[in-house]
Design an enzyme around this catalytic site. Structure first.
Site, PDB file in Angstrom:
ATOM      1  N   THR A  89       0.811  -1.216   0.000  1.00 62.76           N
ATOM      2  CA  THR A  89       0.000   0.000   0.000  1.00 62.76           C
ATOM      3  C   THR A  89       0.849   1.272   0.000  1.00 62.76           C
ATOM      4  O   THR A  89       0.318   2.374   0.028  1.00 62.76           O
ATOM      5  CB  THR A  89      -0.907   0.033   1.251  1.00 62.76           C
ATOM      6  OG1 THR A  89      -0.058  -0.167   2.395  1.00 62.76           O
ATOM      7  CG2 THR A  89      -1.949  -1.063   1.203  1.00 62.76           C
TER       8      THR A  89
ATOM      9  N   CYS B  19      17.838   4.711  -3.554  1.00 64.21           N
ATOM     10  CA  CYS B  19      17.423   5.233  -4.861  1.00 64.21           C
ATOM     11  C   CYS B  19      18.379   6.289  -5.434  1.00 64.21           C
ATOM     12  O   CYS B  19      18.315   6.606  -6.624  1.00 64.21           O
ATOM     13  CB  CYS B  19      16.003   5.770  -4.790  1.00 64.21           C
ATOM     14  SG  CYS B  19      15.620   6.604  -3.264  1.00 64.21           S
TER      15      CYS B  19
ATOM     16  N   GLY C 158      10.591   9.700  -2.064  1.00 65.10           N
ATOM     17  CA  GLY C 158      11.625   8.862  -1.458  1.00 65.10           C
ATOM     18  C   GLY C 158      11.392   8.662   0.030  1.00 65.10           C
ATOM     19  O   GLY C 158      11.924   7.732   0.634  1.00 65.10           O
TER      20      GLY C 158
ATOM     21  N   HIS D 276      14.824  11.638  -8.567  1.00 67.64           N
ATOM     22  CA  HIS D 276      16.009  12.111  -7.852  1.00 67.64           C
ATOM     23  C   HIS D 276      17.051  12.564  -8.869  1.00 67.64           C
ATOM     24  O   HIS D 276      17.362  11.840  -9.818  1.00 67.64           O
ATOM     25  CB  HIS D 276      16.612  10.988  -7.010  1.00 67.64           C
ATOM     26  CG  HIS D 276      15.809  10.620  -5.805  1.00 67.64           C
ATOM     27  ND1 HIS D 276      14.664  11.288  -5.403  1.00 67.64           N
ATOM     28  CD2 HIS D 276      15.991   9.642  -4.886  1.00 67.64           C
ATOM     29  CE1 HIS D 276      14.197  10.731  -4.298  1.00 67.64           C
ATOM     30  NE2 HIS D 276      14.983   9.730  -3.969  1.00 67.64           N
TER      31      HIS D 276
HETATM   32  P1  A2P Z   1       0.438   0.526   5.792  1.00 65.88           P
HETATM   33  O1  A2P Z   1      -0.081   1.231   4.556  1.00 65.88           O
HETATM   34  O2  A2P Z   1      -0.514  -0.502   6.299  1.00 65.88           O
HETATM   35  O3  A2P Z   1       0.957   1.460   6.849  1.00 65.88           O
HETATM   36  P2  A2P Z   1       5.419   4.366   2.458  1.00 65.88           P
HETATM   37  O4  A2P Z   1       6.888   4.139   2.224  1.00 65.88           O
HETATM   38  O5  A2P Z   1       4.736   4.941   1.284  1.00 65.88           O
HETATM   39  O6  A2P Z   1       5.176   5.111   3.730  1.00 65.88           O
HETATM   40  O7  A2P Z   1       4.771   2.919   2.642  1.00 65.88           O
HETATM   41  C1  A2P Z   1       5.229   1.992   3.586  1.00 65.88           C
HETATM   42  C2  A2P Z   1       4.561   0.655   3.342  1.00 65.88           C
HETATM   43  O8  A2P Z   1       5.075  -0.294   4.269  1.00 65.88           O
HETATM   44  C3  A2P Z   1       3.065   0.667   3.545  1.00 65.88           C
HETATM   45  O9  A2P Z   1       2.481  -0.281   2.668  1.00 65.88           O
HETATM   46  C4  A2P Z   1       2.943   0.230   4.989  1.00 65.88           C
HETATM   47  O10 A2P Z   1       1.693  -0.365   5.283  1.00 65.88           O
HETATM   48  C5  A2P Z   1       4.010  -0.832   5.024  1.00 65.88           C
HETATM   49  N1  A2P Z   1       4.500  -1.105   6.372  1.00 65.88           N
HETATM   50  C6  A2P Z   1       4.960  -0.233   7.288  1.00 65.88           C
HETATM   51  N2  A2P Z   1       5.364  -0.878   8.412  1.00 65.88           N
HETATM   52  C7  A2P Z   1       5.160  -2.203   8.185  1.00 65.88           C
HETATM   53  C8  A2P Z   1       5.366  -3.397   8.959  1.00 65.88           C
HETATM   54  N3  A2P Z   1       5.869  -3.339  10.194  1.00 65.88           N
HETATM   55  N4  A2P Z   1       5.033  -4.571   8.408  1.00 65.88           N
HETATM   56  C9  A2P Z   1       4.540  -4.641   7.167  1.00 65.88           C
HETATM   57  N5  A2P Z   1       4.323  -3.555   6.372  1.00 65.88           N
HETATM   58  C10 A2P Z   1       4.629  -2.353   6.881  1.00 65.88           C
END
Ligand code: A2P
Length: 337
Positions: free
Chosen positions: A11, A128, A159, A242
């Site tokens: 997500t 990146c 990023g 970037h």
């Molecule tokens: P969620 O959307 O449920 O918070 P970004 O880099 O755009 O902030 O996205 C980080 C991604 O990593 C998101 O999909 C987030 O899910 C997921 N995420 C963050 N922490 C964890 C975790 N501890 N375990 C699994 N996925 C994670």
């Protein structure tokens, strides 16, 4: 071979692009699991026209995956990497958790794909900013050995993830309406209409962790552990892409035409360099492209054997999702799954 695939961080900013790149490249997938935190469980994302429900990341969800792409947090990488490895799968990790570990290849397939031969279940993809840089440096060193590299970066907010994209968007919209700009939450200062000479946190030597990553990762990928290297990493108010201004010192005299030719021949790298007509890469004219781009190539007259260039790449694509998928493609091609 059609691997069973899971994406941790589906997500997030990279996760979304990952699904699009996998569609575009027709990456073979026998079964796809989309994983994130409990916050996102139940959300539906589309892959190849099919809606797939996001699940909370768990051992059960990862159980029989051949390839797990992880673009989440370092904690998530550290927690799930060993689980994937013990179950005989491979984690391709976008985070910094494993990049410098001796038994983890850090790979840009066009530069050091052979390092995939010695993986032990985890392969890291570089930061990146490192990826486009090592592609250009790998090309240049076919002309003359590299003796010193310095760089300044201009890094987009994506990023830092989807939260940072929302922060810049909200600040720009408020400014446009003439309203007070909302206080920063992701960055230490307002990012809209500003530039921040800080990407990640500071180490005791005065460099940021991002600058240290760039240095250490470049050395590891190029197999030049002592390469003199210093960078200043800067966050700028762009959404994607970037850019880097790079100054390189070479071991001996060189012909700029040969450097130009080497860059033109480097797989995955595109020369976009016609300054008289203002042709050079920018974040906007390269966004959505899987290649890295080089322009403003010129001799550095301030040192004996110097070359200067500007490079840009889409940080969510070649800087993350595309590189991860290329690694998986290369693992399949080499029979290393
Ligand atoms: P969620 O959307 O449920 O918070 P970004 O880099 O755009 O902030 O996205 C980080 C991604 O990593 C998101 O999909 C987030 O899910 C997921 N995420 C963050 N922490 C964890 C975790 N501890 N375990 C699994 N996925 C994670």
């Amino acid at each position: 071979m059609e691997p069973k695939v899971a994406v941790i961080g589906a997500t997030g900013a990279v996760g979304d692009v990952f699904l699009r790149v996998a569609e575009e490249r027709n990456f073979p997938v026998a079964r796809l699991k989309l994983l994130a935190t409990a916050r996102s469980a139940g959300r539906r994302l589309t892959f190849r026209g099919e809606e797939i429900e996001v699940e909370e990341t768990s051992e059960a969800a990862l159980a029989d995956s051949d390839i797990v792409f992880c673009s989440a947090t370092s904690e998530a990488s550290r927690k799930w990497g060993p689980v994937v490895r013990e179950r005989g799968g491979i984690m391709i990790d976008d985070g910094s958790a494993y990049r410098m570990e001796a038994n983890v290849p850090l790979v840009v397939p066009e530069v050091n794909g052979d390092d995939l031969e010695w993986h032990e279940g985890i392969v890291s993809i570089p930061n990146c900013t490192t990826t486009p840089l090592v592609m250009a440096l790998a090309a240049i060193r076919t002309v003359a050995p590299l003796t010193r590299v310095t760089a300044a970066t201009y890094q987009a907010v994506s990023g830092s993830g989807a939260g940072a994209v929302r922060e810049l968007d909200a600040q720009l919209r408020a400014y446009g309406r003439g309203e007070p700009v909302p206080a920063p939450e992701v960055y230490p200062h307002q990012i809209a209409l500003n530039v921040l000479p800080q990407v990640d946190t500071f180490d005791e030597d005065g460099f940021t962790k991002e600058e240290a990553k760039m240095r250490n990762e470049t050395r590891k990928i190029l197999h030049q552990p002592d390469l003199p290297f210093a960078a200043t990493c800067v966050r700028v108010p762009t959404f994607v892409g970037h850019a880097e201004a790079v100054h390189v010192e070479l071991a001996h005299d060189f012909d700029l035409g040969a450097v130009r030719e080497a860059i033109g021949q480097q797989a995955g790298l595109e020369l976009m360099d016609d300054p008289a007509n203002s042709v050079y890469p920018t974040p906007l004219n390269t966004a959505g492209d899987d290649r890295a781009f080089v322009g403003r190539l010129r001799v550095d007259p301030s040192i004996e054997h110097g070359v200067i260039f500007w490079c840009v790449s889409d940080n969510l694509r070649k800087g993350a999702a595309t590189n991860a998928i290329q690694i998986a493609e290369e693992l399949i091609r080499r029979g290393k799954l």
